[in-house]
Design an enzyme around this catalytic site. Sequence first.
Site, PDB file in Angstrom:
ATOM      1  N   CYS A   1      -1.311  10.480  43.701  1.00  0.00           N
ATOM      2  CA  CYS A   1      -0.568  10.127  44.912  1.00  0.00           C
ATOM      3  C   CYS A   1       0.866   9.727  44.536  1.00  0.00           C
ATOM      4  O   CYS A   1       1.596  10.528  43.967  1.00  0.00           O
ATOM      5  CB  CYS A   1      -1.311   9.035  45.670  1.00  0.00           C
ATOM      6  SG  CYS A   1      -0.804   8.903  47.392  1.00  0.00           S
TER       7      CYS A   1
ATOM      8  N   HIS B   1      -6.495  12.038  46.728  1.00  0.00           N
ATOM      9  CA  HIS B   1      -7.218  10.987  46.014  1.00  0.00           C
ATOM     10  C   HIS B   1      -8.558  11.497  45.523  1.00  0.00           C
ATOM     11  O   HIS B   1      -9.526  11.480  46.271  1.00  0.00           O
ATOM     12  CB  HIS B   1      -7.428   9.783  46.933  1.00  0.00           C
ATOM     13  CG  HIS B   1      -6.157   9.083  47.259  1.00  0.00           C
ATOM     14  ND1 HIS B   1      -5.678   8.044  46.514  1.00  0.00           N
ATOM     15  CD2 HIS B   1      -5.228   9.303  48.219  1.00  0.00           C
ATOM     16  CE1 HIS B   1      -4.522   7.641  46.997  1.00  0.00           C
ATOM     17  NE2 HIS B   1      -4.218   8.387  48.039  1.00  0.00           N
TER      18      HIS B   1
ATOM     19  N   GLU C   1     -10.575  10.081  43.653  1.00  0.00           N
ATOM     20  CA  GLU C   1     -11.538   8.968  43.615  1.00  0.00           C
ATOM     21  C   GLU C   1     -12.137   8.686  44.986  1.00  0.00           C
ATOM     22  O   GLU C   1     -13.082   7.935  45.113  1.00  0.00           O
ATOM     23  CB  GLU C   1     -10.880   7.717  43.023  1.00  0.00           C
ATOM     24  CG  GLU C   1      -9.956   6.917  43.940  1.00  0.00           C
ATOM     25  CD  GLU C   1      -8.560   7.512  44.141  1.00  0.00           C
ATOM     26  OE1 GLU C   1      -8.315   8.663  43.706  1.00  0.00           O
ATOM     27  OE2 GLU C   1      -7.722   6.820  44.740  1.00  0.00           O
TER      28      GLU C   1
END
Lengths: 256, 200
Positions: B79, B182, B184
Site C-alpha cells: 500500500c 493488502h 494480508e
Amino acid sequence: MLTKRIIPCLDIKDGRVVKGVNFINLRDAGDAVENARFYDKEGADELVFLDITASHEKRKTTIELVNKVAESIFLPFTVGGGIRTIDDIRNLLMAGCDKVSINTAAVKDPQFVKKAARRFGSQCIVVAIDAKCKMNTRKTKKWEVFINGGRTPTGIDAVAWAKKMHLFGAGEILLTSMDYDGTKEGYDIELTRAISEAVDIPVIASGGAGTLDHLYEALTDGKADAVLAASIFHYREYSVRDTKNYLKKKGVAVRL
Amino acid sequence: MIAVIDYGMGNLRSVQKALEVAGARTKVTSCPEDLDKCDKIVFPGVGAFGDAMKELDRLGLIEPLRDAIFDGKPFLGLCLGMQLLFEKSEEAPGVEGLCVLRGDVKRFRGIGLKVPHMGWNNIRKKPGAEILKGVPSGAYMYFVHSYYVKPRDKDAMLTSTDYGINFVSGICKCNVYGLQFHPEKSQALGLKILENFVKL
C-alpha cells in the site's frame, strides 16, 4: 472491476453476537469468533462488529474480542459502537481491526471525525448514520439523524450530514434505516440512493434485509457500494455464497 | 528473519500474522540495525505520504532502507509502503519519497467513481513473476487507497487493475516488490503471494 461487497454484521454484547428488531428485543446468535471464522470461510467481503455493550467497564471485553477475531481471520473488519476518543480508536486499531465506525461522537463533535481522519487516515474512518424518515410540509421525504443507538433525535438532515462527514474526512458511510432495521421488508432504497448520490465515498446500506432481492435492490436502485445484513446470515436463512451466486446471476459484480 | 518496518503509525499485527502463517520468522521493528541483520524486508504503509516520510526520517530509517534495497535484499512494500518507494506524491507536494524507483504517485481524479477505491478488485498479472505463482490473473484482492503509483519504468509493472483508469497495482524491479492492495486482508490468494515472497 471493483465488486459490490457483502458484509455480515455482528452486533456484539458482552462478547456475544446478538440481534434485535428495531434496535430492541435482543436474541442470542452465537460466539463472535466462531461467527467471524464462519463468514471468512463463506467468502464474506468484510465484517462489521457493532459493540452494543452498554457499560464502559465491559468495553475491555470488546478489545479482547477484537484481538481474538483479528488473529483468526484474513479479512478486513470494522468495529463500531461507543467510540468517543482518539484513544478509543487507537486501542481498537491496535487490537487489530481495520476500520472504526463513529456515530454519536461525530454528531456531538464533528471535528472529532476530522481529527481522526487526519491522524489515522480516511480509509479507516467510517461514519455510521442512523436515519429515520420524516415528511416535511411539502410532503417530500427527508431523513433525520438519530444518535445513542437510535434513541435520540438530532434534527439533522441525513443527506446534509453525509455530505458534511465526507468533507470532514470520513472514508465511508454506514447507513442504517431505522424504519426498516430488523423488519426484513427490504432496505430503504430512497434513503440509500439519496445518500449515495450525495457523496463520493462508498456507502454501505444497512437495515431491513429479508430476501436476496432486497440486497439486489440496494446495490442497483439504491446505488449502494456494499450491503450489510445480520439476521439473514446469522440464522442461516441464506449463506453468503448463495447470496453472491444470486447477485451474480442478476448481473451484479461480486467476488466469488 | 523478515523485518516488518514499524514507524509507529498503526497496527502491523495483521501483516506479521499473515507472514507467520506463510512460514516466516518475523520481527516488527523500527531499529536501523535490524535492517542489516534481516534477510528480507516487508514495509506495510499506514497513514499519509508526508507523515510517513517524516517519521522515517525521525527514526533514521531512510538511508538504512535505501541501503538494504540497493544491497539486493528482497523488499516488499504494501500500500503506502509501495508508494513511498517513488520520488514524490500528490498527497504531499514538496516531500521527497525514498526515490528507489523513478516515477510518482497520483490521486484518482475525474474517473467518475468513488474515492477511496475500496473493496475487492481484480489484478491482471504480467506472466512469469515468481511472486505471483499460483495466483491466477483476474484474482480478487482487497484495496483501500486514494492514490496510485505511476512508474516511469514501464517494465516495473507486476500487476494492473481497472478503476476508471488502468493503474499499476503491483510492481517488481529486481529485488523490489510493491503491492497496492493488502495481501494480508485478501484471504487465501493474498496469503499465497506472501508465501511466495517468503520463499524467494
